[in-house]
Design an enzyme around this catalytic site. Structure first.
Site, mmCIF file in Angstrom:
data_model
loop_
_atom_site.group_PDB
_atom_site.id
_atom_site.type_symbol
_atom_site.label_atom_id
_atom_site.label_comp_id
_atom_site.label_asym_id
_atom_site.label_seq_id
_atom_site.Cartn_x
_atom_site.Cartn_y
_atom_site.Cartn_z
ATOM 1 N N ASP A 99 0.869 -1.445 -0.034
ATOM 2 C CA ASP A 99 -0.054 0.050 -0.115
ATOM 3 C C ASP A 99 0.877 1.398 -0.072
ATOM 4 O O ASP A 99 0.525 2.047 -0.837
ATOM 5 C CB ASP A 99 -0.923 0.083 1.169
ATOM 6 C CG ASP A 99 -2.071 1.215 1.369
ATOM 7 O OD1 ASP A 99 -2.531 1.467 -0.162
ATOM 8 O OD2 ASP A 99 -2.557 1.678 2.259
ATOM 9 N N LYS B 247 -5.617 11.028 16.402
ATOM 10 C CA LYS B 247 -7.002 11.479 16.752
ATOM 11 C C LYS B 247 -7.552 12.618 16.206
ATOM 12 O O LYS B 247 -9.105 12.529 16.316
ATOM 13 C CB LYS B 247 -7.120 11.251 18.207
ATOM 14 C CG LYS B 247 -6.597 12.542 18.862
ATOM 15 C CD LYS B 247 -6.718 12.671 20.438
ATOM 16 C CE LYS B 247 -6.424 14.041 21.113
ATOM 17 N NZ LYS B 247 -6.801 14.264 22.351
ATOM 18 N N LYS B 248 -6.849 13.604 15.788
ATOM 19 C CA LYS B 248 -7.561 14.783 15.311
ATOM 20 C C LYS B 248 -8.641 14.475 14.143
ATOM 21 O O LYS B 248 -9.836 14.901 14.199
ATOM 22 C CB LYS B 248 -6.630 15.821 14.906
ATOM 23 C CG LYS B 248 -7.080 17.237 14.466
ATOM 24 C CD LYS B 248 -6.026 18.274 14.049
ATOM 25 C CE LYS B 248 -6.620 19.308 13.447
ATOM 26 N NZ LYS B 248 -5.555 20.402 13.011
#
EC number: 1.17.99.6
Length: 378
Positions: A134, A297-298
């Site tokens: 990926d 997390k933002k």
């Protein structure tokens, strides 16, 4: 041992270690792909997450001198979850796409490829190999298509006859010459369901994606989400499955071959409100092993705020107000203003008015003004 015999031994070993499908392709340059990538860049369709060097993306010998073969692998992942928690008023939930269920697939596939590399090195001392999943330079889909894993579909995924498009892809470039497999013919035909169903029109036409409009990409950005996409985001926290779930080739496809990919229902459909106050440590402990956590997390918190606004979840108003008035991040404050403007209770409006008096960031203040204006108009 002939190259054909070695290929058969590699195939047999791949099955022993749990690889669901394997294919072999020449390491010749991907000339047609290069032309497409040039046009893709000229049209402004890149996400920015890609390898910027188009030569590295299309010329395997730049990654491994004397490359002769690319081995493509596919691992199937589940499309259905047992005991999925329900999202309901007062207990709204977000959702991670299927590609983020279970353990981060990059690690799982890299481990399989490392085992495959070791097997080949034992069989052919002196052979050189390099693998990627990926995030490497090569296009996983272009390699898989050439190697006969599946066909490149209109939704820009590889569709395998066995597992549909619910597969993770990885590849190994090697200096060993092995007999190539035959690519599959495109079987999408006249079906256009994925293009028609794309929420943002990111699928420009069959097989061409404007990455900057794709919800899977948008959920990973860290800036303010453009207004035209917020309601289309729905309750998605990471990724988007729409172009896969509408695909007829995926009907009835659900494979649970790998324990690592089994979802924890509470993690892949988490409650939204607790996400707004989760600490960095808590986020890492709970979501750190998932592919969807890689941006931190933002973005997840921003998307959770949008989802609460999408649901017009009145119970979220106090927490959204806390973010609006106290969060140090302008993107989160501005997004909270938008969500409060969608909910539009008297408490939400009062909080927006408080925010208006305190806010110093120009973009966040604009969001507050627009949210208040929506209230006046309604």
């Amino acid at each position: 041992m002939t190259s054909a015999q070695l290929k058969e031994e590699i195939i047999a070993y791949s099955k022993d270690i749990g690889i669901d499908k394997i294919g072999f392709a020449s390491a010749d340059p991907f000339l047609t792909l290069k032309d497409r990538l040039i046009r893709h860049r000229e049209n402004g369709y890149e996400s920015g997450f890609e390898e910027p060097d188009l030569d590295k993306r299309t010329e395997p010998e730049r990654l491994l001198p004397k490359a002769r073969t690319i081995i493509s692998i596919a691992l199937a992942y589940p499309s259905r979850m047992k005991d999925a928690p329900q999202s309901k008023r007062g207990d709204r939930r977000g959702v991670f796409c299927r590609a983020s269920w279970g353990r981060d697939y990059h690690h799982v596939l890299n481990e399989k490829l490392a085992q495959l590399e070791a097997f080949i090195a034992e069989k052919v001392p002196g052979a050189k190999s390099t693998s990627m999943v990926d995030t490497g330079e090569l296009s996983d889909r272009a390699v898989a298509e050439r190697a006969g894993i599946g066909w490149s579909a209109k939704n820009c995924a590889i569709i395998t006859p066995e597992f549909g498009s619910y597969v993770y892809l990885g590849e190994m470039v090697t200096t060993i010459e092995l007999p190539p497999d035959t690519p599959l013919e495109d079987q999408c035909g006249t079906c256009n369901k994925c293009v028609d169903a794309c929420p943002t029109g990111a699928l420009i036409q069959g097989g061409q994606l404007d990455s900057t409009k794709c919800i899977a990409y948008l959920t990973q950005t860290k800036t303010m989400l453009p207004k035209q996409y917020r309601k289309k985001l729905g309750n998605r926290l990471y990724g988007c499955d729409t172009c896969q779930t509408v695909c007829p080739e995926n009907k009835g496809k659900d494979f649970h071959h790998h324990e690592a990919f089994e979802p924890d229902p509470e993690n892949v459909k988490p409650q939204l409100l607790p996400l707004l106050s989760i600490s960095n440590r808590e986020f890492k402990e709970r979501f750190g092993s998932m592919a969807g956590s890689w941006r931190g997390k933002k973005p997840i918190q921003r998307n959770a705020v949008i989802a609460l606004g999408h649901f017009k979840e009145e119970s979220a108003v106090p927490e959204l107000g806390r973010l609006l008035l106290n969060d140090p991040r302008p993107v989160i404050r501005g997004t909270a203003a938008w969500a409060l403007g969608e909910i539009q209770t008297s408490e939400a409006v009062a909080l927006l008015e408080q925010g208006e008096a305190l806010e110093e960031d120009e973009q966040s203040l604009k969001e507050i003004h627009e949210a208040l204006n929506r209230h006046e108009v309604s």
